[in-house]
Enzyme design. Structure first.
Site, PDB file in Angstrom:
ATOM      1  CB  THR A  78      -0.950   0.049   1.261  1.00 28.65           C
ATOM      2  OG1 THR A  78      -1.562   1.469   1.295  1.00 28.65           O
ATOM      3  CG2 THR A  78      -0.415  -0.403   2.550  1.00 28.65           C
ATOM      4  CG  ASP A  96      -2.536   4.644   1.985  1.00 33.49           C
ATOM      5  OD1 ASP A  96      -2.446   5.379   0.817  1.00 33.49           O
ATOM      6  OD2 ASP A  96      -3.785   4.040   2.218  1.00 33.49           O
ATOM      7  CG  ASP A 100      -2.688   2.532   5.935  1.00 31.17           C
ATOM      8  OD1 ASP A 100      -1.677   1.741   5.507  1.00 31.17           O
ATOM      9  OD2 ASP A 100      -3.891   2.768   5.661  1.00 31.17           O
TER      10      ASP A 100
END
Ligand code: ADP
Length: 328
Positions: free
Chosen positions: A131, A133, A135
């Site tokens: 990903t 992100d 996160d």
């Protein structure tokens, strides 16, 4: 399974695509074949698992892909996998192919699905954090994050040229869902004035502080990176507010959007994906289950799904302080 029977594993990419997913597919496939496994590529994430879009991979299937963005396995979002019936169907397909373990490359949602499926059917799954992100908890970096950060930096450099020429204030929205890693580190890398991120109090606080500092009137342009999360108000919302309250500012908005997902992965992401892919095969050989491969202080770590998914990954406060001090 007979002692001399070759074990079969499946590999899929799911959720939002990220540069470096191909490098991860290549690494898992090659390391698994090297270890004596049969490898099956599963198309379109959990969707292809349910609809049986599966083919056996040889080492050639993953030739010449390490440098390519996106994912050769395609990716999809799949509602059916969120139902018990859908997951049962996926399990039946795996049984039919004799696949006894899965490597899932994806983000928070994909690994949540993997955890549920693994518990439901006592199925061995290893996750790779794919990903942009960044996160996922328990790993310093996710596959795709470094490339996206570099893309953001290049874009902001270009926007700064026009911002400076016109003496404008730019709000630039970047991805990150509910995480501010791309916005904060993107701001530091591009010398932006500020980052508005979901991890910090409310949007008002952050914007008020910026306005109180006069957007650094000593400079002839200002750039603020904004994480796309609803809690920041988004670049558009913030710009509207400034326009209304401070009509003398020449405010512009740029939403970087999907270009942040594309492009050839950086050396860092290719190496990360290669190491993580090989480590996923090590984890399978060690009979580990329900773990995500992570990287901590440049060492491979094995993070239980429950930890990787549930915990909010904290933003490093030192980075925020650095950004603030360097943007005077
Ligand atoms: P990402 O992996 O990038 O976070 P999503 O959140 O869209 O992307 O999740 C990808 C897919 O993972 C979903 O389309 C769904 O098939 C599966 N998934 C997500 N959450 C769950 C869940 N709670 N139960 C089962 N499957 C899930």
């Amino acid at each position: 399974m007979e002692a001399n029977e070759q074990r079969a594993i499946g590999i899929l990419t799911s959720g939002g695509d990220a540069p470096g997913m191909n490098a991860a597919i290549r690494a898992v496939t090659r390391a698994a074949i090297f270890a004596g496994f049969k490898v099956f590529g599963i198309m379109r994430g959990y969707k292809g698992l349910i609809t049986d879009e599966i083919e056996e991979f040889s080492t050639q299937n993953v030739s010449n892909i390490i440098q390519r963005g996106g994912t050769i396995l395609k990716t999809a979002r799949c509602k059916e996998f969120q139902t018990k019936e859908g997951r049962q169907c996926a399990y039946d397909v795996l049984q039919r192919h004799g696949i006894s373990a899965l490597v899932v490359i994806g983000g928070d949602g994909s690994l949540t699905g993997a955890r549920i499926f693994a518990n439901e059917f006592q199925f061995q799954i290893i996750g790779l954090p794919g990903t942009i992100d960044n996160d996922l908890y328990g790993t310093d970096s996710t596959i795709g994050y470094d490339t996206a950060l570099n893309t953001i930096m290049d874009c902001v450099d270009k926007i700064r040229d026009t911002a400076t020429s016109h003496e404008r204030l730019f709000f630039i929205e970047v991805m990150g869902r509910d995480a501010g890693f791309l916005a904060l580190n993107g701001a530091i890398a591009s010398g932006a004035e500020a980052a508005i991120i979901p991890e910090v109090a409310t949007q008002e606080d952050q914007l008020d502080e910026l306005i109180a500092n006069g957007f650094r009137k000593s400079k002839n342009s200002s750039i603020v990176l904004v994480a796309e999360s609803p809690s920041t108000g988004g670049a558009m919302g913030l710009a509207e507010r400034v326009k209304k309250e401070y009509p003398n500012y020449d405010v512009r908005v740029s939403i970087l959007g999907h270009l942040q997902r594309g492009g050839s992965p950086t050396a860092y992401d290719r190496i990360l994906a290669s190491r993580m892919g090989a480590a996923a095969v090590d984890a399978l050989l060690d009979d580990q289950r329900n773990v995500m491969i992570g990287i901590k202080n440049d060492e491979i770590v094995y993070v239980p799904f429950t930890k990787a998914i549930k915990n909010d990954k904290p933003i490093n406060r030192e980075l925020m302080s650095t950004l603030r001090r360097l943007s005077i």
